[in-house]
Motif scaffolding. Structure first.
Motif, PDB file in Angstrom:
ATOM      1  N   LEU A 108     -29.240  30.216  52.832  1.00 50.47           N
ATOM      2  CA  LEU A 108     -27.800  30.233  53.120  1.00 50.47           C
ATOM      3  C   LEU A 108     -27.198  31.633  53.176  1.00 50.47           C
ATOM      4  O   LEU A 108     -26.147  31.827  53.771  1.00 50.47           O
ATOM      5  N   ASN A 111     -22.943  34.371  51.686  1.00 47.37           N
ATOM      6  CA  ASN A 111     -21.627  33.737  51.809  1.00 47.37           C
ATOM      7  C   ASN A 111     -21.542  32.404  51.078  1.00 47.37           C
ATOM      8  O   ASN A 111     -20.468  31.799  51.025  1.00 47.37           O
ATOM      9  N   TRP A 112     -22.662  31.967  50.529  1.00 46.61           N
ATOM     10  CA  TRP A 112     -22.684  30.704  49.803  1.00 46.61           C
ATOM     11  C   TRP A 112     -23.390  30.899  48.469  1.00 46.61           C
ATOM     12  O   TRP A 112     -24.352  31.652  48.365  1.00 46.61           O
ATOM     13  N   GLY A 134     -18.820  27.950  48.868  1.00 47.98           N
ATOM     14  CA  GLY A 134     -18.682  29.065  49.795  1.00 47.98           C
ATOM     15  C   GLY A 134     -17.321  29.074  50.449  1.00 47.98           C
ATOM     16  O   GLY A 134     -16.378  28.423  49.993  1.00 47.98           O
ATOM     17  N   SER A 187     -29.436  23.857  56.418  1.00 51.52           N
ATOM     18  CA  SER A 187     -28.846  25.193  56.310  1.00 51.52           C
ATOM     19  C   SER A 187     -27.845  25.461  57.429  1.00 51.52           C
ATOM     20  O   SER A 187     -26.729  25.935  57.179  1.00 51.52           O
ATOM     21  N   SER A 188     -28.217  25.156  58.673  1.00 54.53           N
ATOM     22  CA  SER A 188     -27.321  25.417  59.802  1.00 54.53           C
ATOM     23  C   SER A 188     -26.075  24.546  59.746  1.00 54.53           C
ATOM     24  O   SER A 188     -24.983  24.979  60.153  1.00 54.53           O
ATOM     25  N   LYS A 191     -23.737  26.206  57.188  1.00 51.90           N
ATOM     26  CA  LYS A 191     -23.206  27.469  57.707  1.00 51.90           C
ATOM     27  C   LYS A 191     -22.159  27.254  58.795  1.00 51.90           C
ATOM     28  O   LYS A 191     -21.294  28.118  59.005  1.00 51.90           O
ATOM     29  N   SER A 192     -22.232  26.132  59.487  1.00 50.27           N
ATOM     30  CA  SER A 192     -21.296  25.868  60.585  1.00 50.27           C
ATOM     31  C   SER A 192     -19.958  25.312  60.112  1.00 50.27           C
ATOM     32  O   SER A 192     -19.038  25.146  60.919  1.00 50.27           O
ATOM     33  N   LYS A 195     -14.303  27.948  57.754  1.00 48.17           N
ATOM     34  CA  LYS A 195     -13.870  28.631  56.538  1.00 48.17           C
ATOM     35  C   LYS A 195     -12.503  28.103  56.105  1.00 48.17           C
ATOM     36  O   LYS A 195     -11.547  28.125  56.880  1.00 48.17           O
TER      37      LYS A 195
END
Length: 236
Positions: A108, A111-112, A134, A187-188, A191-192, A195
């Protein structure tokens, strides 16, 4: 009394790691060796072709272009090996107890905040819930049967809501059923996520949630294959 050795542990060399990576990946893709050879040969062939097509045609020019093609061929082979080793690793991890924790703790980035240890676990069924914090908020990753995970997920959601009211909470179920996320895309997917909180809020949430979370490190590790053993070694 024998003196203790202070010499640092010798780590495998580049070629030893490369050989291990090749062996690991070839176990899943038996055609890997021929594919790597083909890419290198194709690179050299393209280099030779360019050397003969670009005037003036000279021996030194052809040799230089052939060497350039060889380097690009080796680079292409390494890219293919790396990508296939990642796919092989996910194949090995798929369905293993603790696989989600391994992916979360290694894939990750900064950022996490995640751990390879679950925040909720049922030792009998090996169902587990992992927590990730995150910029996208709090993500609960559930590994196991959805029906048996309901209580573990709800308990963890209540903990987070008590100390981080207003912070979005996402629940991701790892698996191959409807609405599940395969381990290869875990993981992807995280991350997607958009925010939702700033870095200051994120740091505060991490501290608050950690303060109320009960440690599960004393619980017995579920029986099964250690996913760390399935991790593909990477050449340095």
């Amino acid at each position: 009394m024998a003196s203790r050795s202070t010499a640092p542990e010798k780590r495998p060399g580049f070629f030893a790691q490369l050989r291990s990576l090749f062996t690991f990946t070839k176990a899943e893709f038996s055609w890997l060796g021929w594919a790597l050879i083909g890419i290198v040969v194709l690179g050299v062939a393209i280099g030779l072709l360019i050397g003969f097509l670009i005037p003036p045609v000279a021996v030194w020019s052809v040799i230089l272009w052939a060497l350039t093609g060889l380097m690009f061929g080796i680079l292409g082979a390494m890219v293919l090996l790396t990508r296939l080793s990642t796919r092989a690793m996910y194949k090995k991890l798929d369905g293993m107890p603790g696989a989600s924790g391994h992916v979360l703790s290694t894939s990750l980035g900064r950022n996490w905040v995640a751990s390879d240890m679950p925040v909720g676990v049922n030792p009998k069924t090996q169902d587990a819930v992992y927590r990730v914090i995150g910029r996208g908020g709090v993500v609960l990753v559930a590994e196991g049967s959805r029906g048996r995970l309901t209580r573990l997920v709800n308990d963890e959601k209540m903990k987070v809501q008590r100390v981080a009211s207003g912070v979005p909470i996402q629940v991701i179920y790892v698996g191959h059923g409807e609405g599940d996320v395969p381990i290869s895309k875990l993981s992807s997917t995280i991350k997607s996520l958009p925010k939702k909180v700033d870095r200051t809020t994120m740091a505060a949430v991490v501290k608050r949630v950690d303060s109320v979370s009960q440690s599960v490190t004393s619980l017995p590790i579920p029986k099964g294959v250690d996913p760390m053993r399935a991790r593909a070694p990477r050449p340095r």
